[in-house]
Design a protein around this motif. Structure first.
Motif, PDB file in Angstrom:
ATOM      1  N   ARG A 192      18.940   7.480  65.205  1.00  0.00           N
ATOM      2  CA  ARG A 192      17.638   8.220  65.032  1.00  0.00           C
ATOM      3  C   ARG A 192      18.011   9.824  65.591  1.00  0.00           C
ATOM      4  NH1 ARG A 192      14.154   4.437  68.892  1.00  0.00           N
ATOM      5  NH2 ARG A 192      16.256   4.455  69.771  1.00  0.00           N
ATOM      6  N   GLU A 193      18.881   9.738  66.592  1.00  0.00           N
ATOM      7  CA  GLU A 193      19.166  11.256  67.190  1.00  0.00           C
ATOM      8  C   GLU A 193      20.169  11.910  66.107  1.00  0.00           C
ATOM      9  OE1 GLU A 193      21.505  13.148  71.052  1.00  0.00           O
ATOM     10  OE2 GLU A 193      21.588  11.287  70.707  1.00  0.00           O
ATOM     11  N   LEU A 194      21.026  11.207  65.489  1.00  0.00           N
ATOM     12  CA  LEU A 194      21.846  12.141  64.273  1.00  0.00           C
ATOM     13  C   LEU A 194      20.813  12.366  63.451  1.00  0.00           C
ATOM     14  CD1 LEU A 194      24.445  12.483  63.425  1.00  0.00           C
ATOM     15  CD2 LEU A 194      24.746  10.367  62.505  1.00  0.00           C
ATOM     16  N   GLY A 195      19.955  11.564  62.733  1.00  0.00           N
ATOM     17  CA  GLY A 195      18.727  11.806  61.946  1.00  0.00           C
ATOM     18  C   GLY A 195      17.917  13.114  62.082  1.00  0.00           C
ATOM     19  N   VAL A 222      19.754  29.311  68.032  1.00  0.00           N
ATOM     20  CA  VAL A 222      19.362  28.086  67.512  1.00  0.00           C
ATOM     21  C   VAL A 222      20.572  27.580  67.107  1.00  0.00           C
ATOM     22  CG1 VAL A 222      18.083  26.704  65.978  1.00  0.00           C
ATOM     23  CG2 VAL A 222      16.981  29.036  66.943  1.00  0.00           C
ATOM     24  N   ALA A 223      21.458  28.136  66.235  1.00  0.00           N
ATOM     25  CA  ALA A 223      22.791  27.846  65.825  1.00  0.00           C
ATOM     26  C   ALA A 223      23.595  27.208  66.885  1.00  0.00           C
ATOM     27  CB  ALA A 223      23.551  28.657  64.895  1.00  0.00           C
ATOM     28  N   MET A 224      23.557  28.013  67.870  1.00  0.00           N
ATOM     29  CA  MET A 224      24.505  27.738  69.114  1.00  0.00           C
ATOM     30  C   MET A 224      24.040  26.537  69.844  1.00  0.00           C
ATOM     31  SD  MET A 224      27.557  28.226  70.750  1.00  0.00           S
ATOM     32  CE  MET A 224      28.022  29.814  70.027  1.00  0.00           C
ATOM     33  N   ALA A 225      22.775  26.463  70.147  1.00  0.00           N
ATOM     34  CA  ALA A 225      22.051  25.375  70.645  1.00  0.00           C
ATOM     35  C   ALA A 225      22.351  24.014  69.899  1.00  0.00           C
ATOM     36  CB  ALA A 225      20.723  25.717  70.677  1.00  0.00           C
ATOM     37  N   LEU A 226      22.179  24.181  68.581  1.00  0.00           N
ATOM     38  CA  LEU A 226      22.900  22.697  67.767  1.00  0.00           C
ATOM     39  C   LEU A 226      24.008  22.469  67.870  1.00  0.00           C
ATOM     40  CD1 LEU A 226      20.885  23.353  64.378  1.00  0.00           C
ATOM     41  CD2 LEU A 226      20.489  21.455  66.067  1.00  0.00           C
ATOM     42  N   CYS A 227      25.032  23.336  67.785  1.00  0.00           N
ATOM     43  CA  CYS A 227      26.238  22.929  67.981  1.00  0.00           C
ATOM     44  C   CYS A 227      26.652  22.599  69.371  1.00  0.00           C
ATOM     45  CB  CYS A 227      27.293  24.146  67.635  1.00  0.00           C
ATOM     46  SG  CYS A 227      27.230  24.472  65.844  1.00  0.00           S
ATOM     47  N   ILE A 228      26.177  22.996  70.511  1.00  0.00           N
ATOM     48  CA  ILE A 228      26.291  22.405  71.870  1.00  0.00           C
ATOM     49  C   ILE A 228      25.599  20.973  71.767  1.00  0.00           C
ATOM     50  CG2 ILE A 228      25.447  22.488  74.289  1.00  0.00           C
ATOM     51  CD1 ILE A 228      25.498  25.711  73.999  1.00  0.00           C
ATOM     52  N   TRP A 229      24.614  20.823  71.258  1.00  0.00           N
ATOM     53  CA  TRP A 229      23.991  19.543  71.292  1.00  0.00           C
ATOM     54  C   TRP A 229      25.023  18.647  70.540  1.00  0.00           C
ATOM     55  CZ3 TRP A 229      18.747  18.356  67.850  1.00  0.00           C
ATOM     56  CH2 TRP A 229      18.754  16.762  67.939  1.00  0.00           C
ATOM     57  N   SER A 230      25.838  18.981  69.385  1.00  0.00           N
ATOM     58  CA  SER A 230      26.628  18.131  68.832  1.00  0.00           C
ATOM     59  C   SER A 230      27.668  17.794  69.691  1.00  0.00           C
ATOM     60  CB  SER A 230      26.805  18.796  67.538  1.00  0.00           C
ATOM     61  OG  SER A 230      27.902  18.107  66.835  1.00  0.00           O
ATOM     62  N   ALA A 231      28.203  18.903  70.009  1.00  0.00           N
ATOM     63  CA  ALA A 231      29.483  18.928  71.047  1.00  0.00           C
ATOM     64  C   ALA A 231      29.333  17.774  71.998  1.00  0.00           C
ATOM     65  CB  ALA A 231      29.950  19.909  71.539  1.00  0.00           C
ATOM     66  N   LEU A 232      28.193  17.815  72.660  1.00  0.00           N
ATOM     67  CA  LEU A 232      27.933  16.973  73.959  1.00  0.00           C
ATOM     68  C   LEU A 232      27.392  15.374  73.398  1.00  0.00           C
ATOM     69  CD1 LEU A 232      25.809  19.190  76.307  1.00  0.00           C
ATOM     70  CD2 LEU A 232      28.310  18.657  76.279  1.00  0.00           C
ATOM     71  N   ARG A 233      26.887  15.247  72.261  1.00  0.00           N
ATOM     72  CA  ARG A 233      26.216  14.076  71.996  1.00  0.00           C
ATOM     73  C   ARG A 233      27.027  13.262  70.934  1.00  0.00           C
ATOM     74  NH1 ARG A 233      23.617  11.387  75.152  1.00  0.00           N
ATOM     75  NH2 ARG A 233      22.440  10.211  73.455  1.00  0.00           N
ATOM     76  N   VAL A 238      31.142  15.411  63.306  1.00  0.00           N
ATOM     77  CA  VAL A 238      29.905  16.126  63.177  1.00  0.00           C
ATOM     78  C   VAL A 238      29.841  17.367  63.822  1.00  0.00           C
ATOM     79  CG1 VAL A 238      27.462  15.603  64.049  1.00  0.00           C
ATOM     80  CG2 VAL A 238      28.693  13.731  63.587  1.00  0.00           C
ATOM     81  N   THR A 239      30.628  17.559  64.961  1.00  0.00           N
ATOM     82  CA  THR A 239      30.432  19.090  65.531  1.00  0.00           C
ATOM     83  C   THR A 239      31.010  19.968  64.693  1.00  0.00           C
ATOM     84  OG1 THR A 239      30.594  18.007  67.888  1.00  0.00           O
ATOM     85  CG2 THR A 239      31.175  20.242  67.624  1.00  0.00           C
TER      86      THR A 239
END
Length: 295
Positions: A192-195, A222-233, A238-239
Motif C-alpha cells: 500500500r505504501e509502495l503504491g 517535492v522531488a527531494m521529499a519523494l527521494c528521501i521517503w524512498s531512501a528511508l522506507r 526503488v530509490t
C-alpha cells in the motif's frame, strides 16, 4: 563471480553492444551541436555497471557499441574519405569508452568499493573514479577524435569537452547505482505504501512536465521529499529508480521548453549540475541508511 562459457561471453558482448547503441540513440535524440553531445550520456553508466557486474571481458561489447553508437550520429556517405574520418572518430570514441569503464572499475575494486554503498566513503569512490576520472578519459579520446576528424571545430573544443565530460559523469551517477542494485534482494515493502509512493511520483512527473517546474523550487522540493521517503522506507532499487525518473522528466522537459535568454550551453550545464548534485545527495543518504542498518 563465476566464469561464463564462451557462448555466454559472446552473447553478453553482443547484448551489451546492442544496449549501448539503443541507449546512445535515446540520448542523441536530445543532443545539441557541435559534436552531438547530450545532457546525460546513459551508456557511461551502463558500461561501468557491466564491467563491475560481469568482468573486464565485456570490453569488446563496449568498443563495438561505442563505435557504431557514436559514428552513426555523424556518418556521411558523400565520399570514401568522409567515411574514413567517421571511422577514425568512432575508433576514438570506442577506445575512450573502453578505457573509461575498465580504469574506473579497476580503481573502484582496488579501493575496496562495494555495492550496496555501505558508507559515504563508498559514494566518494564512485564520484571520484566512476563519475570524474573515467568519463574524463572518454571525453579526452572522444572529443579529440571528433576534432581531428573535423566534426568539432577547434574553437568549440573546450565547450564540447566540458559538456561531454559532465554528461558522462551524470550518466554514471544516474544509471550505474540503479543497475548495480538490480541483482540485490531488497527488503519487502508495504504494497500500500509502495503504491501510494508510485502514484505520487507519477502525478509529480505529469505536473512537472506540463507546468515546466522542473528546476523551480516547487518541483525540486517535492522531488527531494519523494527521494528521501524512498531512501528511508524502500530499498536501493526503488530509490535509484525514483532518482532516474525525476531526472528524466527534468531533462526531457528542459529539452522541450521554449528557448530562453540564457545560451543553450549554460542552460545545459545548469541542468547537468542539478541532476549531478541531486543524484549524489540521494546516494549519500541511501548509503547512510545502509550503514546504520549494518550497525
Amino acid at each position: 563471480m563465476s566464469s561464463p562459457s564462451r557462448g555466454e561471453r559472446w552473447l553478453g558482448i553482443a547484448g551489451l553492444a546492442l544496449l549501448y547503441v539503443l541507449s546512445a540513440k535515446l540520448g542523441q535524440s536530445l543532443a545539441i551541436p557541435p559534436g552531438n553531445v547530450t545532457a546525460v550520456w546513459l551508456p557511461s553508466g551502463i558500461i561501468l555497471a557491466a564491467v563491475l557486474l560481469r568482468g573486464s571481458w565485456v570490453w569488446p561489447g563496449i568498443f563495438i557499441g561505442a563505435f557504431f553508437g557514436n559514428a552513426s550520429a555523424y556518418v556521411e556517405v558523400e565520399s570514401v574519405a568522409q567515411l574514413g574520418l567517421t571511422a577514425a572518430a568512432g575508433l576514438g570514441n570506442g577506445t575512450g569508452d573502453v578505457l573509461c569503464a575498465l580504469v574506473a572499475a579497476g580503481l573502484l575494486r582496488r579501493a575496496g568499493a562495494s555495492y550496496p554503498f555501505a558508507s559515504a566513503r563508498q559514494v566518494l569512490y564512485l564520484v571520484l573514479y566512476g563519475a570524474l576520472l573515467g568519463p574524463l578519459l572518454s571525453a579526452v579520446f572522444g572529443v579529440t577524435a571528433l576534432m581531428l576528424a573535423g566534426f568539432v571545430p577547434g574553437p568549440d573544443y573546450l565547450r564540447t569537452f566540458t559538456t561531454w565530460w559532465v554528461g558522462d559523469a551524470v550518466g554514471v551517477l544516474l544509471v550505474a547505482p540503479l543497475l548495480l542494485s538490480m541483482h540485490q534482494s531488497g527488503r519487502a515493502a508495504d504494497p500500500r505504501e509502495l503504491g501510494l509512493f508510485a502514484a505520487i511520483l507519477i502525478v509529480l512527473a505529469a505536473v512537472l512536465w506540463s507546468q515546466g517546474w522542473v528546476l523551480g523550487p516547487i518541483g525540486l522540493t517535492v522531488a527531494m521529499a519523494l527521494c528521501i521517503w524512498s531512501a528511508l522506507r524502500f530499498d536501493d532499487r526503488v530509490t535509484f529508480a525514483c532518482v532516474l525518473a525525476v531526472s528524466a522528466v527534468a531533462i526531457v522537459a528542459s529539452a522541450l521548453e521554449e528557448p530562453s535568454v540564457l545560451p543553450m550551453n549554460r542552460r545545459l550545464l545548469e541542468l547537468q549540475l542539478f541532476v549531478a548534485v541531486f543524484s549524489i545527495a540521494v546516494i549519500v543518504l541511501r548509503s547512510t541508511v545502509n550503514e546504520r542498518a549494518a550497525a
